[in-house]
Design a protein around this motif. Structure first.
Motif, mmCIF file in Angstrom:
data_model
loop_
_atom_site.group_PDB
_atom_site.id
_atom_site.type_symbol
_atom_site.label_atom_id
_atom_site.label_comp_id
_atom_site.label_asym_id
_atom_site.label_seq_id
_atom_site.Cartn_x
_atom_site.Cartn_y
_atom_site.Cartn_z
ATOM 1 N N SER A 1 12.322 12.880 0.119
ATOM 2 C CA SER A 1 10.561 14.334 0.085
ATOM 3 C C SER A 1 9.570 13.626 1.294
ATOM 4 C CB SER A 1 9.805 14.001 -1.318
ATOM 5 O OG SER A 1 9.543 13.134 -1.387
ATOM 6 N N VAL A 2 9.475 12.590 1.398
ATOM 7 C CA VAL A 2 8.357 12.075 2.656
ATOM 8 C C VAL A 2 8.263 12.834 4.196
ATOM 9 C CG1 VAL A 2 7.501 10.364 3.475
ATOM 10 C CG2 VAL A 2 8.127 10.546 1.341
ATOM 11 N N ARG A 3 7.611 13.848 3.818
ATOM 12 C CA ARG A 3 7.543 14.516 5.823
ATOM 13 C C ARG A 3 6.758 13.421 6.788
ATOM 14 N NH1 ARG A 3 4.141 18.512 3.292
ATOM 15 N NH2 ARG A 3 4.931 18.491 1.311
ATOM 16 N N GLN A 4 7.150 13.638 8.017
ATOM 17 C CA GLN A 4 6.463 13.223 9.220
ATOM 18 C C GLN A 4 5.649 13.304 9.427
ATOM 19 O OE1 GLN A 4 9.493 12.255 11.410
ATOM 20 N NE2 GLN A 4 7.871 11.021 12.493
ATOM 21 N N ASN A 5 4.784 13.475 8.829
ATOM 22 C CA ASN A 5 3.450 13.782 8.748
ATOM 23 C C ASN A 5 2.231 12.567 7.775
ATOM 24 O OD1 ASN A 5 3.539 15.848 6.767
ATOM 25 N ND2 ASN A 5 1.725 17.364 7.201
ATOM 26 N N GLN A 6 3.889 12.840 6.688
ATOM 27 C CA GLN A 6 2.980 11.905 6.031
ATOM 28 C C GLN A 6 3.520 9.732 6.034
ATOM 29 O OE1 GLN A 6 5.382 12.925 2.759
ATOM 30 N NE2 GLN A 6 3.494 14.522 1.988
ATOM 31 N N ILE A 7 4.050 10.205 7.730
ATOM 32 C CA ILE A 7 4.222 8.536 7.565
ATOM 33 C C ILE A 7 3.090 7.983 7.952
ATOM 34 C CG2 ILE A 7 5.732 7.210 9.175
ATOM 35 C CD1 ILE A 7 7.818 8.463 8.110
ATOM 36 N N LEU A 8 1.807 8.582 8.648
ATOM 37 C CA LEU A 8 1.067 8.019 8.974
ATOM 38 C C LEU A 8 -0.167 6.931 7.878
ATOM 39 C CD1 LEU A 8 -0.374 7.026 11.733
ATOM 40 C CD2 LEU A 8 -1.761 9.195 11.207
ATOM 41 N N THR A 9 0.287 8.142 7.029
ATOM 42 C CA THR A 9 -0.435 7.898 6.070
ATOM 43 C C THR A 9 0.226 7.128 4.966
ATOM 44 O OG1 THR A 9 -1.174 9.761 5.538
ATOM 45 C CG2 THR A 9 -1.699 8.290 3.520
ATOM 46 N N LEU A 10 1.058 6.689 5.496
ATOM 47 C CA LEU A 10 2.329 5.849 4.445
ATOM 48 C C LEU A 10 1.986 4.354 5.236
ATOM 49 C CD1 LEU A 10 4.664 4.509 2.601
ATOM 50 C CD2 LEU A 10 6.360 5.435 5.084
ATOM 51 N N ILE A 11 2.038 3.935 6.853
ATOM 52 C CA ILE A 11 1.388 2.907 7.251
ATOM 53 C C ILE A 11 0.342 2.820 6.873
ATOM 54 C CG2 ILE A 11 1.341 2.187 10.091
ATOM 55 C CD1 ILE A 11 3.616 3.954 10.685
ATOM 56 N N TRP A 12 -0.653 3.611 7.189
ATOM 57 C CA TRP A 12 -1.973 3.042 6.766
ATOM 58 C C TRP A 12 -2.119 2.192 5.438
ATOM 59 C CZ3 TRP A 12 -5.440 1.314 9.659
ATOM 60 C CH2 TRP A 12 -5.719 1.751 11.366
ATOM 61 N N GLY A 13 -1.586 3.268 4.742
ATOM 62 C CA GLY A 13 -1.589 2.769 2.649
ATOM 63 C C GLY A 13 -1.275 0.694 2.987
ATOM 64 N N PHE A 14 -0.329 0.159 3.737
ATOM 65 C CA PHE A 14 0.463 -0.868 3.504
ATOM 66 C C PHE A 14 -0.342 -1.832 3.916
ATOM 67 C CE2 PHE A 14 5.033 1.024 3.943
ATOM 68 C CZ PHE A 14 5.644 0.603 1.976
ATOM 69 N N ALA A 15 -1.365 -1.191 4.607
ATOM 70 C CA ALA A 15 -2.629 -2.367 4.593
ATOM 71 C C ALA A 15 -3.863 -1.843 3.356
ATOM 72 C CB ALA A 15 -3.425 -1.666 5.533
ATOM 73 N N LEU A 16 -2.802 -1.431 2.444
ATOM 74 C CA LEU A 16 -3.892 -1.179 1.003
ATOM 75 C C LEU A 16 -3.544 -2.587 -0.145
ATOM 76 C CD1 LEU A 16 -4.490 1.945 0.528
ATOM 77 C CD2 LEU A 16 -6.636 0.514 0.706
ATOM 78 N N VAL A 17 -2.338 -2.859 0.598
ATOM 79 C CA VAL A 17 -1.376 -4.229 -1.052
ATOM 80 C C VAL A 17 -2.153 -5.396 -0.431
ATOM 81 C CG1 VAL A 17 0.783 -5.039 -1.414
ATOM 82 C CG2 VAL A 17 0.457 -2.313 -1.253
ATOM 83 N N PRO A 18 -1.978 -5.882 0.753
ATOM 84 C CA PRO A 18 -2.635 -7.418 0.821
ATOM 85 C C PRO A 18 -4.192 -7.482 0.577
ATOM 86 C CG PRO A 18 -1.817 -6.384 2.778
ATOM 87 C CD PRO A 18 -1.599 -5.134 1.953
ATOM 88 N N ILE A 19 -4.327 -6.594 0.936
ATOM 89 C CA ILE A 19 -6.024 -6.208 0.620
ATOM 90 C C ILE A 19 -6.690 -6.123 -0.871
ATOM 91 C CG2 ILE A 19 -8.459 -4.711 1.363
ATOM 92 C CD1 ILE A 19 -7.210 -3.793 3.731
ATOM 93 N N ALA A 20 -5.844 -5.617 -1.596
ATOM 94 C CA ALA A 20 -6.273 -5.929 -2.877
ATOM 95 C C ALA A 20 -5.479 -6.908 -3.890
ATOM 96 C CB ALA A 20 -5.224 -3.730 -3.034
ATOM 97 N N SER A 21 -4.308 -7.444 -2.982
ATOM 98 C CA SER A 21 -3.935 -8.424 -3.765
ATOM 99 C C SER A 21 -4.491 -10.141 -3.333
ATOM 100 C CB SER A 21 -2.647 -8.528 -3.234
ATOM 101 O OG SER A 21 -1.828 -7.834 -3.317
ATOM 102 N N PHE A 22 -4.952 -10.113 -1.654
ATOM 103 C CA PHE A 22 -5.889 -10.887 -1.449
ATOM 104 C C PHE A 22 -7.544 -11.213 -2.942
ATOM 105 C CE2 PHE A 22 -2.872 -11.332 1.679
ATOM 106 C CZ PHE A 22 -2.906 -12.676 1.600
ATOM 107 N N ALA A 23 -8.180 -9.613 -2.905
ATOM 108 C CA ALA A 23 -9.267 -9.550 -3.337
ATOM 109 C C ALA A 23 -9.318 -9.952 -4.633
ATOM 110 C CB ALA A 23 -9.974 -7.772 -3.357
ATOM 111 N N GLY A 24 -8.367 -9.897 -5.645
ATOM 112 C CA GLY A 24 -7.721 -10.255 -7.139
ATOM 113 C C GLY A 24 -7.708 -11.633 -6.827
#
Length: 162
Positions: free
Chosen positions: A125-148
């Motif tokens: 269900s992920v379209r090609q134009n959503q892949i960039l959002t997905l790539i940038w979004g992975f930066a949030l996981v370590p940021i949120a984890s390390f912030a905790g």
């Protein structure tokens, strides 16, 4: 009455420290809530409903992934840092913080790879134009984890506002 309030916030005891910390925490939570609401309204207006929906969908996925990435380590950091502060075991504190950062980085990497494989290859269900959002979004996981992790360390050092 005025002097009692002033004494509560300016004293050196536990009561004063708790009053300062809790009032500062309350102010930060109010500001955070207002900024989150304002950002949501602005993003919804400028992005449109479809793009905002994509943003919200991926943002929530990454925030949920940040929970297992922390692996319960903030609680461990609070407990062990407080214990080591009492005995002034600075090496233990530094080692704990470094170890927890390494574990969080490893778990974050594993989660990023597994989620990427699922979203890119299994979930069609992920379209090609959503892949960039997905790539940038992975930066949030370590940021949120390390912030905790850093937040837990700051709580132990009685630096709640920072």
């Amino acid at each position: 009455m005025n002097s009692t309030i002033k004494e509560t916030f300016t004293g050196k005891g536990l009561r004063s420290r708790l009053a300062r910390s809790s009032s500062g925490n309350l102010v930060l939570n109010v500001i955070s809530t207002l900024l989150t609401f304002g950002t949501g309204v602005l993003l919804a207006r400028f992005m449109g409903s479809e793009q905002y929906g994509v943003y919200t969908y991926f943002f929530e996925i990454f925030m949920v992934l940040a929970i297992p990435a922390q692996f319960g380590l903030p609680t461990l950091i609070v407990r062990e840092t407080a214990k080591d502060l009492e005995t002034q075991a600075w090496g233990n504190i530094k080692g704990l913080w470094r170890w927890s950062s390494n574990i969080t980085a490893l778990i974050t990497l594993i989660l990023a790879v597994l989620t990427s494989v699922y979203i890119l290859f299994i979930d069609q269900s992920v379209r090609q134009n959503q892949i960039l959002t997905l790539i940038w979004g992975f930066a949030l996981v370590p940021i949120a984890s390390f912030a905790g992790l850093r937040g837990a360390a700051l709580r132990c050092l009685h630096k709640v506002i920072k």
